[in-house]
Design a protein around this motif. Structure first.
Motif, PDB file in Angstrom:
ATOM      1  N   ASP A 176      -6.660   7.056  -0.530  1.00 34.45           N
ATOM      2  CA  ASP A 176      -6.474   5.651  -0.884  1.00 34.45           C
ATOM      3  C   ASP A 176      -7.292   5.479  -2.050  1.00 34.45           C
ATOM      4  O   ASP A 176      -8.444   5.969  -2.328  1.00 34.45           O
ATOM      5  CB  ASP A 176      -6.948   4.952   0.228  1.00 34.45           C
ATOM      6  N   SER A 208      -1.201  10.360   6.205  1.00 33.51           N
ATOM      7  CA  SER A 208      -2.638  10.071   6.195  1.00 33.51           C
ATOM      8  C   SER A 208      -3.044   9.624   7.627  1.00 33.51           C
ATOM      9  O   SER A 208      -2.300   9.961   8.618  1.00 33.51           O
ATOM     10  CB  SER A 208      -2.918   8.886   5.186  1.00 33.51           C
ATOM     11  N   HIS A 210      -1.112   6.485   8.341  1.00 33.80           N
ATOM     12  CA  HIS A 210       0.470   6.260   8.145  1.00 33.80           C
ATOM     13  C   HIS A 210       1.111   7.944   8.193  1.00 33.80           C
ATOM     14  O   HIS A 210       0.607   8.687   7.747  1.00 33.80           O
ATOM     15  CB  HIS A 210       1.120   5.517   7.280  1.00 33.80           C
ATOM     16  N   HIS A 249       0.689  -1.049  -0.131  1.00 36.60           N
ATOM     17  CA  HIS A 249      -0.132  -0.212  -0.118  1.00 36.60           C
ATOM     18  C   HIS A 249       1.032   1.226   0.252  1.00 36.60           C
ATOM     19  O   HIS A 249       0.446   2.109  -0.667  1.00 36.60           O
ATOM     20  CB  HIS A 249      -0.800   0.178   1.134  1.00 36.60           C
ATOM     21  N   HIS A 265       1.231   4.262  -2.747  1.00 35.96           N
ATOM     22  CA  HIS A 265       1.040   5.862  -2.623  1.00 35.96           C
ATOM     23  C   HIS A 265       1.940   6.587  -3.288  1.00 35.96           C
ATOM     24  O   HIS A 265       1.819   7.590  -3.816  1.00 35.96           O
ATOM     25  CB  HIS A 265       1.009   6.051  -0.922  1.00 35.96           C
TER      26      HIS A 265
END
Ligand SMILES: [Zn+2]
Lengths: 246, 380
Positions: free
Chosen positions: B311, B142, B145, B117, B121
């Motif tokens: 996302d 985010s 994270h 993931h 990004h």
């Protein structure tokens, strides 16, 4: 007809292929923690054993639970996506019904009514009562065994849930999990009886859970939607917590 | 472009949190970015509820794939691969996407790529600004994270330089919004109020910026507590809380620390590109301050449009396309969802497929050797 049936609503990862006459190949692995990893290789193995390509499959049947959610969704997502990719219908089967069918058509089948109970964790069971292999008489429910003791008293019972609570289910018998062959045979029998849904029929149906449409009398193919029976555990936070020390 | 048809056509599936995303890309060109979000269902809980998210993913999965293909105007049979977020993220949510991707790839007879993931990004910026420079410094911020990553080859070599030691930056926004009774999610609403406030009104602390602190790690917990105490003191004194000034001053503290550390990492590592991704990259003050500081430091800033920062499936497809372009090994059919997939694993290659046919090697780049090279020797 070439029916691919799968179920991940119990600790078993169950896959079977049925050609309209009989079960051609089947796989069942009991591992409650690895449904996501085991299911696709099992499908691949079953198809290879039967010498069939997925593209030849004409119908998908999938266990819609009730069952622990994370595992349950592996089977439903897989079935839903197969149905979409192949353009074939996806039929839902109540997992308790498949177990009841297995029990009711087995050599050890009871003469009268019986109960199916699977492990719902948190000291509860998913359960339903049956008149015979093909007739469910109560809606699938989730309860504490002690709370349903009088409703299941004296009845033979199948499923892992019955074995977990012998004080309530005094006459627990095999099978514990959904046998792959029974799942496929149950769905094939219903399809032959003309109960099937058209391709895409399940997803286009109401977004409500299948439970809403499946009252006590309903006992056949369902839309391929999960029977959760419980609301998500989620708490609306209480008031904001003060951080200033007193 | 005449030869763009030769670039890999990949569908990507993302379900690591509360967005069901399906994207389609051809090489570095975005063809579709379909999203179904369950964010409204989480609002009253003040945060993402995993089971609510997982249920919504199952409902939305196939319709979102259908929508993405339609939007892209491509046939499923033309796809060169299916990519999916294998982790990190919410375990139950990831499992829906992984199950769908496996079933879809298997049914279509296409290779499956389980990807990371966080690397996705970063890679999404290829859809906005073209091929990623190598190396690229990435600041990912985010609700889930806050990391500083050095990407030397986005398909094989991503190194963590720093991360938050407590809350993610987005979480701090959510929590402060809650203290101010502004609802969930907090990012957009704080940004809006902050525009009318004075960022210098209140001097909130900058976490982990002392001389002996870890230079690239973040901490937002102390800031959060400090802001909450300041607000409570006002309330206790019976005074009105200047919401706009609090929002602006809080946001300034976050943007200041993030950009200061990111620019320092670029300087220290000799990297002249900074990429910012993740939902917090939509924050207007973070973007402006990053622009200002990068310009002053001679660093080129790359920030994708907000819809590609949050996302989405396109970012997964973008990384999947890069895996195909660089002949990376596909994943096996028993690929599992890994809620704590390390950032150092940009994808999850299959066990059997790691021996490439020598003749088939027309990689654009081959950076595999850098795994063995010490970090400090790389850019000197
Ligand atoms: Zn993210």
């Amino acid at each position: 007809m070439l029916l691919l049936a799968l179920d991940t609503a119990t600790p078993a990862v169950t896959v079977a292929l049925h050609d309209g006459v009989s079960v051609v190949a089947a796989s069942s692995q009991v591992d409650a923690r690895r449904h996501g990893e085991l299911l696709l290789p099992a499908v691949d193995r079953v198809l290879a054993e039967a010498g069939v390509k997925l593209a030849e499959v004409t119908d998908i049947a999938v266990g819609v639970g009730p069952g622990p959610y994370t595992g349950l969704r592996v089977g439903l997502t897989t079935a839903d996506t197969f149905g979409f990719a192949l353009g074939v219908p996806v039929h839902g089967v109540c997992t308790l019904d498949a177990l009841g069918y297995a029990f009711g058509t087995s050599a050890a089948a009871p003469d009268g009514p019986f109960v199916v109970a699977t492990d719902a964790r948190r000291k509860e069971v998913y359960w339903a009562r049956y008149e015979d292999a093909r007739t469910r008489t109560t809606a699938p429910a989730v309860d504490r065994p002690a709370d349903i003791a009088d409703r299941v008293a004296g009845l033979p019972s199948a499923g892992a849930g019955a074995f977990l609570y012998p004080e309530v289910f005094a006459d627990a018998r095999e099978p514990r999990h959904v046998p792959a062959a029974a799942l496929a045979a149950f769905a094939a029998e219903r399809l032959a009886a003309g109960e099937g849904l058209p391709a895409g029929g399940g997803r286009a149906a109401s977004p409500a859970s299948a439970a809403d449409e499946d009252g006590p009398a309903g006992h056949g193919l369902l839309p391929p939607r999960p029977l959760y029976l419980r609301r998500p555990d989620a708490q609306v936070p209480k008031n904001y917590k003060v951080v200033t020390p007193r | 472009m005449a030869d763009s048809r030769d670039e890999p056509l990949v569908l990507g599936i993302e379900t690591s949190c509360d967005e069901t995303g399906v994207g389609v890309v051809r090489g570095t060109t975005l063809l579709a970015d379909a999203i179904a979000s369950s964010v409204d269902e989480h609002a009253r809980f003040g945060g993402v509820v995993p089971e609510v998210a997982s249920r919504a993913h199952l409902e939305a999965m196939v319709p979102t794939i259908e929508r993405a293909l339609k939007e892209a105007g491509v046939a499923a049979s033309d796809l060169d691969g299916i990519a999916v977020t294998a982790g990190p993220g919410l375990a139950g949510a990831l499992l829906v996407g992984v199950s769908a991707a496996k079933a879809y790839a298997y049914a279509l007879g296409k290779p499956l790529y389980g990807v990371n993931h966080l690397a996705s990004h970063i890679c999404v910026d290829q859809l906005e600004h073209g091929a990623l420079p190598e190396p690229t410094m990435a600041l990912l911020v985010s609700g889930g994270h806050s990391s500083l990553l050095l990407a030397t080859d986005i398909t094989s070599d991503v190194r963590p330089l720093g991360a938050t030691i407590d809350d993610a930056a987005g979480e701090a926004f959510d929590k402060i919004a809650r203290v101010l009774d502004l609802g969930f999610p907090g990012g957009p609403v704080i940004d809006r109020y902050a525009r009318e406030g004075d960022p210098g009104a209140i001097a909130f602390p900058r976490g982990l910026t002392g001389p002996r602190d870890a230079p690239y790690d973040f901490s937002f917990s102390g800031l959060k507590t400090s802001v909450a105490r300041w607000i409570e003191a006002k309330r206790a004194a019976g005074e009105d809380v200047p919401v706009r000034d609090v929002a602006a001053s809080f946001q300034e503290a976050v943007a200041d620390v993030l950009t200061r550390k990111a620019v320092r990492a670029c300087r220290d590592e000799g990297v002249d590109h900074l990429m910012i991704g993740g939902g917090v990259a939509a924050n207007s003050r973070l973007r402006a301050l990053a622009q200002e500081r990068c310009e002053a430091a001679g660093i080129r800033l790359r920030v994708p449009r907000p819809k590609l920062c949050t996302d989405n499936g396109a970012m997964v497809a973008a990384l999947g396309a890069e895996m195909v372009a660089r002949d990376r090994a596909a994943s096996d059919w028993d690929l599992s969802a890994d809620s704590s997939l390390p950032v150092t694993d940009p994808h999850v290659p299959g066990r059997s497929a790691h021996v490439p046919a020598p003749a088939a090697a027309h990689h654009h780049h081959d950076h595999d050797h850098v795994h063995e090279v010490a970090k400090d020797n790389l850019y000197s």
